[in-house]
Design an enzyme around this catalytic site. Structure first.
Site, PDB file in Angstrom:
ATOM      1  N   GLU A   1       0.883  -1.181   0.000  1.00 21.48           N
ATOM      2  CA  GLU A   1       0.000   0.000   0.000  1.00 21.48           C
ATOM      3  C   GLU A   1       0.908   1.214   0.000  1.00 21.48           C
ATOM      4  O   GLU A   1       1.590   1.469   1.003  1.00 21.48           O
ATOM      5  CB  GLU A   1      -0.902  -0.012   1.243  1.00 21.48           C
ATOM      6  CG  GLU A   1      -1.950  -1.107   1.252  1.00 21.48           C
ATOM      7  CD  GLU A   1      -3.052  -0.910   0.222  1.00 21.48           C
ATOM      8  OE1 GLU A   1      -3.057   0.113  -0.490  1.00 21.48           O
ATOM      9  OE2 GLU A   1      -3.907  -1.801   0.124  1.00 21.48           O
TER      10      GLU A   1
ATOM     11  N   CYS B   1      -2.313   9.130   3.239  1.00 22.66           N
ATOM     12  CA  CYS B   1      -2.076   8.647   1.875  1.00 22.66           C
ATOM     13  C   CYS B   1      -3.234   9.023   0.963  1.00 22.66           C
ATOM     14  O   CYS B   1      -3.030   9.317  -0.209  1.00 22.66           O
ATOM     15  CB  CYS B   1      -1.838   7.141   1.873  1.00 22.66           C
ATOM     16  SG  CYS B   1      -3.153   6.209   2.661  1.00 22.66           S
TER      17      CYS B   1
HETATM   18  P1  NAD Z   1       8.481   4.847   4.337  1.00 14.71           P
HETATM   19  O1  NAD Z   1       8.363   4.114   3.060  1.00 14.71           O
HETATM   20  O2  NAD Z   1       9.631   5.735   4.550  1.00 14.71           O
HETATM   21  O3  NAD Z   1       8.482   3.860   5.579  1.00 14.71           O
HETATM   22  C1  NAD Z   1       7.448   2.918   5.804  1.00 14.71           C
HETATM   23  C2  NAD Z   1       7.977   1.782   6.653  1.00 14.71           C
HETATM   24  O4  NAD Z   1       8.973   1.068   5.906  1.00 14.71           O
HETATM   25  C3  NAD Z   1       8.652   2.197   7.948  1.00 14.71           C
HETATM   26  O5  NAD Z   1       8.339   1.254   8.945  1.00 14.71           O
HETATM   27  C4  NAD Z   1      10.141   2.133   7.593  1.00 14.71           C
HETATM   28  O6  NAD Z   1      10.960   1.918   8.713  1.00 14.71           O
HETATM   29  C5  NAD Z   1      10.168   0.943   6.662  1.00 14.71           C
HETATM   30  N1  NAD Z   1      11.287   0.919   5.709  1.00 14.71           N
HETATM   31  C6  NAD Z   1      12.056   1.954   5.288  1.00 14.71           C
HETATM   32  N2  NAD Z   1      12.941   1.532   4.362  1.00 14.71           N
HETATM   33  C7  NAD Z   1      12.731   0.212   4.201  1.00 14.71           C
HETATM   34  C8  NAD Z   1      13.310  -0.784   3.355  1.00 14.71           C
HETATM   35  N3  NAD Z   1      14.294  -0.503   2.500  1.00 14.71           N
HETATM   36  N4  NAD Z   1      12.828  -2.044   3.435  1.00 14.71           N
HETATM   37  C9  NAD Z   1      11.818  -2.350   4.266  1.00 14.71           C
HETATM   38  N5  NAD Z   1      11.227  -1.450   5.074  1.00 14.71           N
HETATM   39  C10 NAD Z   1      11.669  -0.185   5.039  1.00 14.71           C
HETATM   40  O7  NAD Z   1       7.088   5.628   4.463  1.00 14.71           O
HETATM   41  P2  NAD Z   1       6.662   6.664   5.576  1.00 14.71           P
HETATM   42  O8  NAD Z   1       7.415   7.939   5.301  1.00 14.71           O
HETATM   43  O9  NAD Z   1       6.716   6.024   6.897  1.00 14.71           O
HETATM   44  O10 NAD Z   1       5.110   6.872   5.197  1.00 14.71           O
HETATM   45  C11 NAD Z   1       4.677   7.817   4.281  1.00 14.71           C
HETATM   46  C12 NAD Z   1       4.331   7.189   2.953  1.00 14.71           C
HETATM   47  O11 NAD Z   1       3.432   6.103   3.152  1.00 14.71           O
HETATM   48  C13 NAD Z   1       3.588   8.130   2.020  1.00 14.71           C
HETATM   49  O12 NAD Z   1       4.081   7.983   0.706  1.00 14.71           O
HETATM   50  C14 NAD Z   1       2.143   7.657   2.081  1.00 14.71           C
HETATM   51  O13 NAD Z   1       1.351   7.992   0.967  1.00 14.71           O
HETATM   52  C15 NAD Z   1       2.323   6.197   2.259  1.00 14.71           C
HETATM   53  N6  NAD Z   1       1.142   5.594   2.863  1.00 14.71           N
HETATM   54  C16 NAD Z   1       0.361   4.768   2.109  1.00 14.71           C
HETATM   55  C17 NAD Z   1      -0.794   4.218   2.638  1.00 14.71           C
HETATM   56  C18 NAD Z   1      -1.659   3.309   1.824  1.00 14.71           C
HETATM   57  O14 NAD Z   1      -2.455   2.590   2.415  1.00 14.71           O
HETATM   58  N7  NAD Z   1      -1.552   3.292   0.522  1.00 14.71           N
HETATM   59  C19 NAD Z   1      -1.140   4.494   3.960  1.00 14.71           C
HETATM   60  C20 NAD Z   1      -0.312   5.335   4.703  1.00 14.71           C
HETATM   61  C21 NAD Z   1       0.830   5.871   4.145  1.00 14.71           C
END
Ligand code: NAD
Length: 476
Positions: A244, A278
């Site tokens: 997501e 999001c």
């Molecule tokens: P992010 O991608 O930076 O981090 C998300 C999670 O992934 C965190 O727990 C982080 O520690 C982990 N992570 C970071 N790098 C990783 C890697 N290389 N491998 C595995 N895990 C890793 O996102 P964020 O800044 O925490 O959240 C914001 C983003 O999330 C926005 O783009 C938003 O639109 C999206 N979002 C999407 C939804 C949806 O349901 N589509 C819901 C909420 C947020």
């Protein structure tokens, strides 16, 4: 349970302190106020091994018992909503009433998801044979959660994964680990050891989890850029993935709209959680007939609402959740300013902490960064249009496809427009809506797979098809 102190991981139903500590910062002050355990490779191994050991017992537990455990867990969460909420505000920044709202919504979601059932599909039933498709758990699920809805989005993964008979290792964002850690502690009473493990850590832990050989599926919510890395890493073992990801949602306001009736809701849909949603409206296309009226109304609301420390009474919008995100949003604002765009800002905000005034951008060019990029912060571009086909094309001209909205006094006309929007969800005269029984999925680069509803539950399963003869095998 003490929510103010003693943040530990839950591995195999017991406390795990980790190999070090990660500071947790209150975004309203910019200062650390607690520490969370930093899981090392041995902790991750232990969590995955515990989940693997717990799997045979949990998948063999009748679904009625798994359901009952989840409902009891949901009730326990609801009973602790205030304590979770106060902690949520400190680590995430959202105003307290809305923070408690997310916890209660999480409790509801857990119980509502628990009411789903796993179907047995019969694809043939003849005199000769019956073909049954059973939905078996995938195995050990690694769940990775972002910081914007740290509680609810964890439950979106935990509840269906456990109901379907999987075991889980969940990892919150390094920016918002505390509510998840307390959730792990609280749920020990309701789940056998190893069924739900909660581990926290720094930036290194996510990649370690996706590369770990011991899990069978990754359920990830986060940015599109990270989602691509997750998929790449999962490909090495062909782990199943649900992703997501980000969005740059467009809302289209048709000329017949009643501006006074819709302005508050449109504003909330764009700025709720300080626009770190999001599925927030991130591009607002307004017909030229109502553009000025709606722009002025939205600006009035921005000047009225209070942005401040979520722990203080009266704050309606909190800070940006973390410093890197604050810097990203400030850079986007600076880009808009230096390109001469017209910024209509809301009230002044506190100078300490990661606060940014709620900002409306008055009709910027379509190719400006504030229109093209997912701001994930309180900068809303308003874009004027005159031709419906043209505006639909502009709305769809995005690599994202998460959600969108259409606003009109004529519901049929709005539905006709909605059907032309290339996103997984389109709302008419509403926004930010989801239900536990409705599939939520992004198209294009907004994701792969589905969360919620029956389709979301089935993502945590794999089919096992039984071909059952009705006539005994002929004797040799
Ligand atoms: P992010 O991608 O930076 O981090 C998300 C999670 O992934 C965190 O727990 C982080 O520690 C982990 N992570 C970071 N790098 C990783 C890697 N290389 N491998 C595995 N895990 C890793 O996102 P964020 O800044 O925490 O959240 C914001 C983003 O999330 C926005 O783009 C938003 O639109 C999206 N979002 C999407 C939804 C949806 O349901 N589509 C819901 C909420 C947020």
């Amino acid at each position: 349970m003490d929510f103010e102190n003693g943040y530990v991981m839950t591995i195999d139903g017991a406390d795990a302190p980790g190999e070090g500590q990660v500071d947790v910062v209150n975004p309203a002050t910019g200062k650390p106020f607690a520490t969370a355990p930093r899981a090392g490779a041995a902790d991750l191994d232990a969590a995955v091994a515990a989940a693997r050991r717990a799997l045979p017992g949990w998948r063999a537990t009748p679904i009625a018992d798994r359901r009952a455990a989840l409902i009891a867990a949901g009730n326990a969460i609801a009973a602790h909503a205030e304590q979770f909420g106060r902690l949520f505000t400190r680590e995430q920044g959202r105003p307290l009433a809305l923070a408690i709202g997310e916890i209660k919504h999480g409790a509801y979601w857990m119980k509502a998801t628990a009411k789903l059932d796993l179907p047995v599909d019969v694809t043939e039933d003849t005199e000769q044979r019956r073909i049954e498709v059973h939905h078996e758990p995938v195995g050990v699920v690694a769940a990775i959660v972002p910081w914007n809805f740290p509680f609810l989005l964890a439950i979106w993964k935990i509840a269906p994964a456990l109901l379907a008979g999987n075991t889980v290792v969940v990892k919150p964002s390094p920016f918002t680990p505390l509510c998840s850690l307390k959730l792990g502690e609280l749920l020990r009473e309701f789940l056998p050891a190893g069924v739900l493990n909660v581990i926290s850590g720094g930036d290194e832990l996510g990649p370690m989890m996706t590369a770990h050989k011991g899990s069978d599926k990754i359920s990830f919510t986060g940015s599109t850029a990270t989602g691509k890395k997750v998929m790449e890493s999962a490909a090495r073992d062909l782990k199943r993935v649900t992703l997501e990801l980000g969005g740059n949602d467009a809302a289209i306001v048709l000329p017949d709209v009643d501006v006074d009736a819709v302005a508050e809701q449109i504003f909330f849909g764009a700025f709720y959680n300080t626009a770190q949603v999001c599925i927030a409206t991130k591009r607002l296309y307004i017909h030229e007939d109502v553009y000025d009226a709606l722009r002025d109304k939205l600006h009035d609301i921005a000047r009225r609402v209070v942005v401040g420390d979520g722990a203080q009474q009266g704050s309606e919008y909190g800070p940006i959740q973390n410093e890197p995100q604050y810097r990203r949003v400030m850079a986007l604002l600076e880009d808009a300013r230096s390109n001469g765009l017209t910024l209509l800002q809301g009230r002044d905000v506190p100078t300490e902490g990661y606060f940014i005034p709620l900002t409306i951008v008055d009709n910027p060019p379509e190719d400006s960064r504030v229109v093209q990029e997912e701001a994930f912060g309180p900068i809303l571009p308003l874009l004027k249009y005159s031709d419906l086909d043209d505006v639909i094309a502009r709305a769809n001209d995005s690599e994202y496809g998460l959600a969108g909205a259409v606003w009109s006094s004529d519901i049929d006309a709005a539905v006709a427009v909605a059907k032309r929007i290339e996103t997984g969800t389109v709302w008419i005269n509403q926004n930010l809506q989801n239900t536990p029984y409705t599939p939520f999925a992004g198209v294009k680069q907004s994701g792969i797979g589905v969360e919620n509803g029956m389709a979301g539950l089935l993502e945590f399963t794999q089919p096992r098809t039984l071909f059952i003869p009705k006539v005994p095998q002929a004797a040799e």
